[in-house]
Design a protein around this motif. Structure first.
Motif, PDB file in Angstrom:
ATOM      1  N   ASP A 252       0.827  -1.210   0.000  1.00 32.12           N
ATOM      2  CA  ASP A 252       0.000   0.000   0.000  1.00 32.12           C
ATOM      3  C   ASP A 252       0.858   1.255   0.000  1.00 32.12           C
ATOM      4  O   ASP A 252       0.576   2.224  -0.721  1.00 32.12           O
ATOM      5  N   GLY A 255       2.611   1.611  -3.372  1.00 36.49           N
ATOM      6  CA  GLY A 255       1.605   1.992  -4.375  1.00 36.49           C
ATOM      7  C   GLY A 255       1.238   3.462  -4.264  1.00 36.49           C
ATOM      8  O   GLY A 255       1.067   4.146  -5.286  1.00 36.49           O
ATOM      9  N   GLN A 256       1.120   3.966  -3.023  1.00 39.20           N
ATOM     10  CA  GLN A 256       0.809   5.383  -2.830  1.00 39.20           C
ATOM     11  C   GLN A 256       1.952   6.262  -3.308  1.00 39.20           C
ATOM     12  O   GLN A 256       1.731   7.327  -3.901  1.00 39.20           O
ATOM     13  N   TYR A 257       3.195   5.813  -3.084  1.00 37.77           N
ATOM     14  CA  TYR A 257       4.369   6.547  -3.575  1.00 37.77           C
ATOM     15  C   TYR A 257       4.335   6.650  -5.096  1.00 37.77           C
ATOM     16  O   TYR A 257       4.563   7.728  -5.664  1.00 37.77           O
ATOM     17  N   VAL A 258       4.054   5.544  -5.757  1.00 42.06           N
ATOM     18  CA  VAL A 258       3.986   5.545  -7.221  1.00 42.06           C
ATOM     19  C   VAL A 258       2.928   6.533  -7.695  1.00 42.06           C
ATOM     20  O   VAL A 258       3.152   7.332  -8.632  1.00 42.06           O
ATOM     21  N   THR A 259       1.760   6.515  -7.051  1.00 44.78           N
ATOM     22  CA  THR A 259       0.674   7.430  -7.410  1.00 44.78           C
ATOM     23  C   THR A 259       1.092   8.884  -7.226  1.00 44.78           C
ATOM     24  O   THR A 259       0.846   9.745  -8.090  1.00 44.78           O
ATOM     25  N   ASP A 260       1.755   9.176  -6.097  1.00 43.50           N
ATOM     26  CA  ASP A 260       2.162  10.552  -5.810  1.00 43.50           C
ATOM     27  C   ASP A 260       3.216  11.053  -6.780  1.00 43.50           C
ATOM     28  O   ASP A 260       3.207  12.228  -7.179  1.00 43.50           O
ATOM     29  N   LYS A 262       3.681   9.975  -9.943  1.00 43.17           N
ATOM     30  CA  LYS A 262       3.088  10.125 -11.276  1.00 43.17           C
ATOM     31  C   LYS A 262       2.128  11.311 -11.363  1.00 43.17           C
ATOM     32  O   LYS A 262       1.979  11.938 -12.407  1.00 43.17           O
ATOM     33  N   SER A 263       1.508  11.660 -10.220  1.00 42.12           N
ATOM     34  CA  SER A 263       0.576  12.786 -10.214  1.00 42.12           C
ATOM     35  C   SER A 263       1.278  14.123  -9.990  1.00 42.12           C
ATOM     36  O   SER A 263       0.666  15.187 -10.131  1.00 42.12           O
ATOM     37  N   ASP A 265       2.423  14.991  -7.087  1.00 43.62           N
ATOM     38  CA  ASP A 265       2.196  15.391  -5.699  1.00 43.62           C
ATOM     39  C   ASP A 265       3.469  15.283  -4.863  1.00 43.62           C
ATOM     40  O   ASP A 265       3.636  16.009  -3.884  1.00 43.62           O
TER      41      ASP A 265
END
Length: 273
Positions: A252, A255-260, A262-263, A265
């Motif tokens: 988790d 996965g949150q790091y990858v999302t941040d 790519k966005s 953030d």
């Protein structure tokens, strides 16, 4: 939760383990293979840290422990020793470095102790290697024995099933345990054997008996740290209790790091120079 170290910071020694058995205090033991994990395990108050050749499975992804080399075990042993202040550190001697001849075993044991700075070594086997164990101990190297299911002999067994269920194998195990104590071993690990047999051995020996899948009648317990922390998903033997689910937590978080990333953030304004 405060660690055990808050009330007892003395270095654990082979002599202290025998004292623990004598007063009925259970011994806690976990594996570690690297500096960071060893710091955490030691700080939490574990009595004994095993630098296991299970690093072959956990760290390298091998099916068995057999591929581990002396150099690899020395590397892991050095890494763990740098992170430990209190626990007794025991390093596994890998397959092929003590079974052939006593002289080779002594030479390799001395090298492991000198280069890792570890407190002791662990060897698998009983009567078949007892002369090697005697000579290693005679050279001043503390040895922890290992009987029952012995992963370095898995190709001989052909299975990871419970060992010593029949009378003949059980009696051999008891005899081997006695031989290890007489040779000077300071402790013995019993892996995946009937609880009644393990309790019998623990009562007969004056040295500590550490179990893994050997019931609660022994003097202490050992688990692989990645298993008890829930980092691995596929390995679920009966004796394993998972104290955390790090596989899910880490997945988790990553996965949150990858999302941040790519966005856009991460990093934000406060995370820049």
């Amino acid at each position: 939760m405060a660690g055990y170290l808050s009330s007892d910071t003395r270095k654990v020694t082979t002599h202290r383990l025998i004292e623990m058995k004598q007063r009925g205090e259970k011994i806690s033991m976990l594996t570690s293979y690297d500096y960071t994990t060893a710091q955490i395990v030691d700080g939490a108050g574990v009595d004994v840290i095993l630098v296991g050749d299970s690093a072959s499975n956990v760290m390298a992804g091998n099916v068995t422990t057999l591929p581990m080399t002396l150099d690899q075990m020395i590397y892991h042993g050095c890494s763990v020793m740098r992170g430990v202040k209190r626990a007794l550190v025991v390093v596994d001697m890998p397959f092929g470095y003590y079974q052939a001849a006593p002289y080779d075993g002594v030479q390799n044991a001395i090298r492991m102790m000198k280069e890792t700075g570890a407190d002791a070594l662990k060897l698998e086997g009983g009567e078949e290697i007892i002369e090697t164990i005697r000579r290693i101990i005679g050279a001043g190297v503390p040895v922890m024995g290992h009987l029952g299911l012995m992963p370095q002999s898995i190709n001989k067994y052909g299975t990871y099933a419970v060992r010593a269920k029949d009378d003949a194998e059980a009696e051999k195990l008891v005899n081997d345990a006695r031989l290890l104590e007489e040779a000077g071993c300071f402790a013995v690990v019993l892996e995946k054997i009937p609880a009644v047999l393990a309790e019998r051995v623990a009562k007969e020996l004056t040295i500590p008996v550490i179990g893994i899948g050997a019931g609660g009648g022994v003097d202490g317990q050992v688990l692989v740290v990645a298993d008890m922390l829930g980092m691995s998903k596929g390995f679920s033997p009966r004796f394993l209790r998972r104290y955390a689910d790090l596989h899910t937590i880490m997945t988790d978080a990553i996965g949150q790091y990858v999302t941040d990333v790519k966005s856009g953030d991460f990093p934000n304004e406060q995370e820049q120079y």
